[in-house]
Design a protein around this motif. Structure first.
Motif, PDB file in Angstrom:
ATOM      1  N   GLU A 660      -4.171  -3.165  12.919  1.00  0.00           N
ATOM      2  CA  GLU A 660      -3.593  -4.226  12.092  1.00  0.00           C
ATOM      3  C   GLU A 660      -4.286  -5.518  12.504  1.00  0.00           C
ATOM      4  OE1 GLU A 660       0.647  -4.992  12.356  1.00  0.00           O
ATOM      5  OE2 GLU A 660       0.510  -6.632  10.901  1.00  0.00           O
ATOM      6  N   ASN A 721      -2.208  -8.443   6.689  1.00  0.00           N
ATOM      7  CA  ASN A 721      -0.947  -9.036   6.214  1.00  0.00           C
ATOM      8  C   ASN A 721      -1.205  -9.977   5.033  1.00  0.00           C
ATOM      9  OD1 ASN A 721       1.152  -8.167   8.296  1.00  0.00           O
ATOM     10  ND2 ASN A 721      -0.544  -8.899   9.570  1.00  0.00           N
ATOM     11  N   GLU A 753      -0.222  -5.298   3.837  1.00  0.00           N
ATOM     12  CA  GLU A 753       1.173  -5.359   4.277  1.00  0.00           C
ATOM     13  C   GLU A 753       1.882  -6.530   3.608  1.00  0.00           C
ATOM     14  OE1 GLU A 753       1.658  -5.286   8.486  1.00  0.00           O
ATOM     15  OE2 GLU A 753       0.528  -3.412   8.741  1.00  0.00           O
ATOM     16  N   ASP A 783       6.233  -4.201   5.048  1.00  0.00           N
ATOM     17  CA  ASP A 783       6.293  -4.681   6.429  1.00  0.00           C
ATOM     18  C   ASP A 783       7.729  -5.060   6.790  1.00  0.00           C
ATOM     19  OD1 ASP A 783       5.367  -5.445   8.869  1.00  0.00           O
ATOM     20  OD2 ASP A 783       4.057  -7.059   8.156  1.00  0.00           O
ATOM     21  N   LYS A 804       6.869   0.166   7.351  1.00  0.00           N
ATOM     22  CA  LYS A 804       6.749  -0.239   8.740  1.00  0.00           C
ATOM     23  C   LYS A 804       8.137  -0.620   9.242  1.00  0.00           C
ATOM     24  CE  LYS A 804       2.991  -2.004  10.367  1.00  0.00           C
ATOM     25  NZ  LYS A 804       1.839  -2.868  10.729  1.00  0.00           N
ATOM     26  N   GLU A 840       7.014  -0.150  14.527  1.00  0.00           N
ATOM     27  CA  GLU A 840       6.393  -1.345  15.110  1.00  0.00           C
ATOM     28  C   GLU A 840       7.038  -1.681  16.442  1.00  0.00           C
ATOM     29  OE1 GLU A 840       4.934  -4.647  12.163  1.00  0.00           O
ATOM     30  OE2 GLU A 840       7.069  -4.290  11.857  1.00  0.00           O
TER      31      GLU A 840
HETATM   32 CA    CA Z   1       2.302  -6.825   9.695  1.00  0.00          CA
END
Ligand code: CA
Ligand code: C2E
Ligand code: CA
Length: 904
Positions: A660, A721, A753, A783, A804, A840
């Motif tokens: 990421e 992101n 995300e 996310d 996530k 996460e």
């Molecule tokens: Ca993220």
């Protein structure tokens, strides 16, 4: 020298001069001695001329007085010439060059009188009337002179004709001057000092001239004759010492009003008596006089008087007609103007009919009725009218302004302006004159203008100025009541996105809806304002409940604003961030604004759709925020931004399957600034758009490098992101495509995300945008799953590939079994929907084991690796490759149609 002192000094000097001249004149008359008399009279005559010019110089009178001074000077010249003759020759001739000077002095006097007459009045009619009057006087004067001396002089055959004519001319000219003076008096209807002086001068000259002609031996009384001439000269010489305003002007009355007096008519006829008087005197004395001059004079006078009488009558008719037309004009004006004019008595009752008032009231026949009651009929409070009339009575003759407001019986307001003057002392009015007019439209326009100045044109709410004003008042009240005002500052979350995606008209509609909803929630006494853009404010009027009441209001506001809005066919949900502040004792409206704003930004930074109460420590933070926003503008160009990469591992094998990309900002003086601090600021300020584009390019370029260096059956993935602002802006799809093309990576290895909050602003538009992204072949991850609202409904609405699970749930795995059940549920949900599930923030082995037991696919966390610099990440990849060469391994299905290989 100013005119008043000149005037005052002039008068004194004139009086002194006249006294001196009179004394000398008496001396001349008394001495009678030829030589003394001649010398003294010459001195007086010359002194008169000098005095006249001194007067002209000192008092600066008009041109007429100068002509008089010229006349006096010519007279003195005549005296001088005559004396020279007398001294040079033993017996002076009957007629000499001196007569030329004397006669010329009459011309100058005539000029003076003509100028006087023409001075004051421009009306030709009035001049003509004065001419008629003057002519009548002249005829009479001529008759008198003729009958008494001229006739005998002219017929005296012992003298040469020239001598006869010149001698006869003196009394005639005296008569003419006298006639003109009398005419001036008549026309002016007053006997002023200058007229008296002129009259005195002319009479004195006439008397001496007549005596000189009539007396058999004038030499015996020559001292007295001289005295007469000198009195005349002295009187004329005094005239320039008078100021202008005293001079006899022409008639100052207008033709319309002139001659209306009966005495004018009587005066006009008086001259007719004079010829008859002469006849009578002759008859009584038994004389036989020539009747012809008397008849001629009578005929001339009759004609003059008939004309004059007719003129007088015409004048009177005109005056009457003018008065009538004036009255009609005023009436017409009163009717056609918007003013209603009326006269009322002390009790407010109308003393006469007023058509204009009837028109205003829409009803006839108001006489005798009470004005307050009548106005009461159109909604004005009679007491207000009575108060206004009372005020007028207190100051007779002074106009009092009226401003009467009422509610019209047929609806709407009625506003009357006007004046009232107490004229009861004026016999022509005999009451209080009132004029009123309808000023409703003007007042309404004024109100509208005032409203516009203090209200927001779009929503109709108070604007910033009015809000500041109300806050100021509330702060002042707080000084007395002790309950400080509370201000709520409210900013819509994601309004910019609505504006960007649906257009300004939709944005305007949304703002109007928000305004209506806000007003629906607050109490009537509270002030709701739009401060500009998507920022609103509420001022609480009654704050006895303190901050808890404000907080519950904020809660209600969030609730009503959270309800979806249908905008141009799109269902849009907006949230708001609210800052609340209660005034400190030293607060000002602006400081309240600023603090509420700071709290509001806090609410926004804390994840939006919430309220935050201001705390003084926030001020420093707000200042920092401002500084960061400023610095962020140049951060990208200055190379202060970079990406770090956190590995994503397969939970079963703990092999790195992707990364990421996470943004870092290294500021030269402020040091390292975390994305949690600057990303929200970048989003609000819009800096996120260029930054996001750069992140995409950088992350995909890195991914391409690593994929080439570490080829696998399923290429290393790269998660980037994407913020709500990027999603709402129109360029994301373009930038993603651009990044894919230039890096050349497999589109499915790019994971975008997005957070749930980024989805809520305009779900329809976002769904469309996500579809376009998926069409490019990229994968989408939801996310921070579980932290937003109504996660499930979003899962169904948006076609995503990856879930996530937020770190906050993962951290629960160390605690009770109940808490672990949540993670179990979330993982199961993902599996049911056939989504890849990433946990996460895995920090402990216990968490890892539980997740593994739950058959969660992938994980990220410090347990495996912190976000790494690109070189470190590359080393990690190398290390992993040498330890256990990455084998092609099955991956979970990414579409509903495909079953995970592991399960198969
Ligand atoms: Ca993220
Ligand atoms: P996120 O997308 O949820 O990113 C994960 C965050 O969790 C990262 O924080 C990461 O460093 C942190 N993290 C990872 N493992 C652990 C762990 O085991 N324990 C703990 N306590 N934290 C862990 P980071 O890098 O500070 O990023 C914060 C947020 O900033 C991100 O949250 C993301 O929303 C935003 N962000 C970061 N980079 C970007 C970017 O390039 N674009 C956008 N739009 N937002 C970004
Ligand atoms: Ca996250």
């Amino acid at each position: 020298m100013d005119s008043t002192t000149a005037n005052g000094g002039g008068r004194t000097a004139a009086a002194a001069w006249l006294s001196l001249a009179a004394a000398l004149v008496v001396l001349v008359g008394a001495t009678g001695g030829e030589t003394v008399s001649s010398a003294v009279s010459l001195v007086v005559s010359i002194t008169a001329a000098v005095a006249a010019w001194l007067g002209v110089q000192r008092c600066r009178p008009g041109p007429a007085a100068r002509w008089v001074a010229v006349a006096v000077s010519l007279n003195a010249l005549g005296d001088l010439l005559w004396q020279l003759h007398a001294w040079l020759a033993d017996s002076p001739p009957d007629v000499s060059v001196a007569d030329a000077a004397y006669l010329a002095s009459y011309c100058a006097l005539g000029a003076a009188l003509v100028v006087y007459a023409g001075d004051g009045d421009p009306h030709p009619r009035a001049r003509f009337h004065a001419l008629l009057d003057g002519a009548a006087v002249l005829v009479v004067a001529l008759l008198v002179v003729w009958q008494s001396s001229v006739h005998s002089t002219l017929t005296d055959a012992s003298l040469p004709l020239g001598t006869r004519v010149i001698w006869a001319a003196y009394p005639l000219l005296d008569a003419v001057v006298l006639g003109l003076v009398v005419r001036g008096m008549v026309v002016q209807s007053r006997v002023g000092v200058p007229a008296l002086l002129l009259g005195l001068g002319a009479t004195a000259w006439l008397a001496s001239d007549l005596a000189w002609l009539l007396l058999a031996a004038p030499d015996t009384v020559s001292g007295w004759l001289d005295a007469g001439w000198l009195i005349g000269a002295a009187a004329f010489a005094t005239l320039p010492w008078r100021d202008r305003s005293d001079l006899p002007a022409g008639p100052t009355v207008t033709p319309a009003t002139a001659g209306t007096g009966r005495w004018r008519m009587t005066l006009a006829f008086l001259p007719l008596l004079v010829p008859g008087g002469f006849e009578l005197r002759a008859w009584l004395a038994g004389e036989n006089i020539d009747p012809l001059p008397g008849l001629l004079a009578t005929a001339t006078l009759t004609v003059l008087i008939i004309v004059r009488a007719q003129r007088l009558l015409t004048d009177q008719d005109r005056a009457r007609a003018e008065v009538h037309s004036l009255a009609r004009r005023y009436e017409a004006l009163a009717v056609t103007s918007s003013d209603a004019v009326a006269v009322v008595d002390r009790d407010g009752r109308l003393t006469s009919d007023s058509r204009s008032l009837a028109e205003l009231l829409g009803r006839p026949g108001c006489t005798g009725r009470s004005l307050p009651q009548l106005l009461g009929g159109i909604g004005i409070d009679p007491a207000d009218v009575m108060t206004a009339l009372d005020r007028a009575r207190l100051t007779p003759g002074e106009p009092v302004e009226l401003d009467l407001l009422g509610a019209h019986p047929t609806g709407g307001t009625v506003w009357l302006g006007g004046r009232a003057v107490d004229l009861r002392h004026d016999p022509d009015v005999g009451g209080i004159a009132v004029s009123v007019y309808d000023i409703t439209p003007r007042k309404l326009a004024e109100q509208e203008l005032a409203h516009q100045a203090f209200h927001d044109g779009l929503t109709g709410l108070a604007n910033r100025s009015l809000f500041l004003d109300h806050t100021e008042q509330a702060l002042r009240r707080a000084g007395r009541t002790g309950s400080p005002p509370i201000v709520l500052c409210l900013d819509l979350d994601g309004f910019k996105d609505v504006n960007d995606s649906l257009g300004h008209l939709a944005g305007d509609d949304l703002l109007r809806t928000v305004a209506t909803r806000l007003q629906g929630v607050v109490r009537a006494a509270d002030t709701v304002a739009r401060l500009g853009g998507d920022e609103f404010a509420v001022l609480l009027d009654d704050t006895r409940g303190g901050l808890p009441v404000a907080a519950s209001l904020a809660e209600r506001l969030l609730q009503v604003l959270g309800e979806p809005v249908l905008l141009h066919g799109h269902r849009v949900t907006v949230a708001a961030s609210i800052g609340i502040v209660a005034a400190e004792p030293d607060a000002t409206p602006l400081s309240l604004f600023r603090d509420a704003d700071i709290a509001m930004y806090r609410a926004k930074a804390a994840g939006r759709a919430q309220w935050v109460v201001f705390d003084p420590s926030m001020r420093a933070a707000a200042l920092e925020r401002i500084e960061l926003e400023r610095e962020l503008g140049g951060a990208l160009a200055a190379g202060q931004l970079r990406l770090v990469y956190q590995p994503v591992v397969d939970l079963q094998t703990e092999q790195v399957v992707g990364f990421e990309a996470l943004l870092r900002w290294q500021h030269p003086t402020l040091g390292a600034i975390g994305p949690d601090r600057f990303v929200p600021i970048a989003e609000d300020s819009g800096h996120i758009l260029p930054i996001g584009r750069w992140v995409l390019a950088e992350a995909t370029a890195t991914a391409a490098r690593w994929q080439r260096a570490h080829p696998r059956s399923t290429p290393l993935s790269m998660a980037v992101n994407v913020s709500a602002r990027q999603l709402a802006g129109g360029t994301l799809v373009e930038h993603v495509a651009e990044a894919l093309t230039s890096s050349g990576i497999t589109p499915s290895s790019l994971v975008l995300e997005v957070t749930e909050t980024a989805l809520v602003t305009d779900p329809d538009a976002v769904a469309e945008r996500l579809c376009e992204l998926r069409a490019l072949g990229t994968r989408l991850a939801l996310d921070d799953f579980g932290t937003g609202y109504s996660s499930l409904s979003y899962l169904r609405q948006f076609d995503v590939d990856v879930l996530k699970i937020d770190r906050s749930f993962v951290s629960l795995l160390d605690g009770s079994a109940d808490d672990a059940a949540i993670v179990h549920g979330l993982v199961q949900l993902g599996r049911t929907l056939r989504l890849e599930v990433v946990a996460e923030g895995v920090e402990t082995e216990a968490q890892r084991d539980r997740l593994r037991a739950e058959r969660c696919d992938l994980a990220q966390g410090w347990l495996f690796a912190k976000p790494l610099e690109a070189e470190e990440a590359e080393l990690l990849l190398l290390a992993q490759a040498s330890a256990a060469p990455a084998l092609p391994r099955p991956r979970p299905a990414t579409t509903a149609g495909e079953l995970p290989v592991a399960q198969a």
